[in-house]
Design a protein around this motif. Structure first.
Motif, PDB file in Angstrom:
ATOM      1  N   VAL A  50       0.470   7.196  -6.510  1.00  0.00           N
ATOM      2  CA  VAL A  50      -0.758   7.985  -6.483  1.00  0.00           C
ATOM      3  C   VAL A  50      -0.462   9.416  -6.026  1.00  0.00           C
ATOM      4  N   ALA A  51       0.439   9.556  -5.066  1.00  0.00           N
ATOM      5  CA  ALA A  51       0.822  10.889  -4.600  1.00  0.00           C
ATOM      6  C   ALA A  51       1.443  11.714  -5.720  1.00  0.00           C
ATOM      7  N   ARG A  52       2.275  11.097  -6.530  1.00  0.00           N
ATOM      8  CA  ARG A  52       2.889  11.815  -7.659  1.00  0.00           C
ATOM      9  C   ARG A  52       1.827  12.240  -8.676  1.00  0.00           C
ATOM     10  N   LEU A  53       0.844  11.376  -8.904  1.00  0.00           N
ATOM     11  CA  LEU A  53      -0.247  11.722  -9.811  1.00  0.00           C
ATOM     12  C   LEU A  53      -1.049  12.895  -9.262  1.00  0.00           C
ATOM     13  N   GLU A  59       0.830  -1.215   0.000  1.00  0.00           N
ATOM     14  CA  GLU A  59       0.000   0.000   0.000  1.00  0.00           C
ATOM     15  C   GLU A  59       0.863   1.262   0.000  1.00  0.00           C
ATOM     16  N   ASP A  60       1.996   1.215   0.706  1.00  0.00           N
ATOM     17  CA  ASP A  60       2.900   2.363   0.721  1.00  0.00           C
ATOM     18  C   ASP A  60       3.482   2.624  -0.668  1.00  0.00           C
ATOM     19  N   LEU A  61       3.799   1.560  -1.392  1.00  0.00           N
ATOM     20  CA  LEU A  61       4.335   1.700  -2.750  1.00  0.00           C
ATOM     21  C   LEU A  61       3.271   2.249  -3.693  1.00  0.00           C
ATOM     22  N   VAL A  62       2.050   1.767  -3.540  1.00  0.00           N
ATOM     23  CA  VAL A  62       0.943   2.269  -4.354  1.00  0.00           C
ATOM     24  C   VAL A  62       0.733   3.755  -4.082  1.00  0.00           C
ATOM     25  N   ASP A  63       0.738   4.133  -2.805  1.00  0.00           N
ATOM     26  CA  ASP A  63       0.518   5.533  -2.437  1.00  0.00           C
ATOM     27  C   ASP A  63       1.607   6.447  -2.990  1.00  0.00           C
ATOM     28  N   PHE A  64       2.817   5.929  -3.120  1.00  0.00           N
ATOM     29  CA  PHE A  64       3.897   6.743  -3.692  1.00  0.00           C
ATOM     30  C   PHE A  64       3.520   7.216  -5.090  1.00  0.00           C
ATOM     31  N   GLU A 102       5.280  11.651   2.460  1.00  0.00           N
ATOM     32  CA  GLU A 102       6.061  12.793   2.912  1.00  0.00           C
ATOM     33  C   GLU A 102       6.957  13.297   1.789  1.00  0.00           C
ATOM     34  N   ARG A 103       7.045  14.598   1.645  1.00  0.00           N
ATOM     35  CA  ARG A 103       7.838  15.174   0.561  1.00  0.00           C
ATOM     36  C   ARG A 103       9.331  15.127   0.886  1.00  0.00           C
ATOM     37  N   TRP A 104      10.111  14.999  -0.165  1.00  0.00           N
ATOM     38  CA  TRP A 104      11.561  14.909  -0.015  1.00  0.00           C
ATOM     39  C   TRP A 104      12.102  16.175   0.668  1.00  0.00           C
TER      40      TRP A 104
END
Length: 220
Positions: free
Chosen positions: A196-199, A189-194, A211-213
């Protein structure tokens, strides 16, 4: 649909900037599409949803989710699965040429194909417009809208790369399904959210999935 209902829909869509065409094709990556649909729906977006026949096979394989062929029934399944209001999800068949997404006068200005198969990538790059997904992408291109493609294939052939380059030169965002690991994911789920967050970032939708870099606990 009555003329009064049609006028109501037209008014509602015209006054809502948070509209998106979301196309789901037969590449692996059903969890990305489901999570994106869930987050955007709960953020108040109206989603014009297009699902290919191959994508229905992928959903059954990856999510054990059987999607009905009829658009209305499919919208109900997606709404129940994601917790999104069914009135926000508008599904169309592959040959529904009278749907809003088929015309530049009515289609949303933003479209995401997630995941995007290399076959769909090829069709968009060549302007095939042989089904509603391809036509919807063609409309967004000709209307100078925002088109984001999330291909999921490995390795990539020269043909795939040529199509991506051609589309990138037209202003299309090519965002391969390649999640990072610097946020120290603990689950799928964390990988999926990564991703989705970019989208969401590119769509201009605020997000706190990842969390943002350079900020918070991840900063060294």
């Amino acid at each position: 649909m009555s003329s009064q209902a049609a006028q109501s829909d037209t008014k509602r869509f015209a006054n809502n900037d948070k509209q998106l065409t979301l196309a789901i094709t037969g590449a692996s990556g059903a969890p990305y599409a489901l999570r994106l649909l869930e987050v955007l729906g709960k953020a108040g977006w109206q989603i014009h949803l297009l699902v290919s026949s191959a994508a229905r096979v992928v959903f059954a394989t990856e999510q054990d989710l059987k999607l009905p062929a009829k658009p209305e029934a499919m919208a109900a399944v997606f709404a129940e699965y994601t917790g999104v209001n069914q009135g926000q999800i508008h599904c169309y068949g592959k040959d529904d040429w009278f749907s809003p997404v088929a015309s530049g006068s009515a289609a949303p200005k933003k479209m995401v194909v997630c995941p995007c198969s290399t076959g769909c990538l090829s069709a968009i790059a060549t302007g095939a417009s042989d089904n509603l997904i391809e036509r919807a992408a063609d409309v967004v291109l000709k209307e100078r809208g925002q088109l984001i493609l999330v291909p999921r294939e490995s390795p990539l052939s020269a043909i795939h790369l040529e199509h991506m380059l051609k589309l990138a030169q037209l202003g299309v965002t090519i965002m391969p399904a390649a999640p990072g690991f610097y946020h120290q994911p603990k689950s799928i789920e964390d990988l999926v959210d990564f991703m989705v967050a970019r989208l969401l970032d590119h769509l201009g939708e605020p997000q706190d999935l990842v969390e943002r870099w350079g900020y918070g606990a991840s900063r060294r």
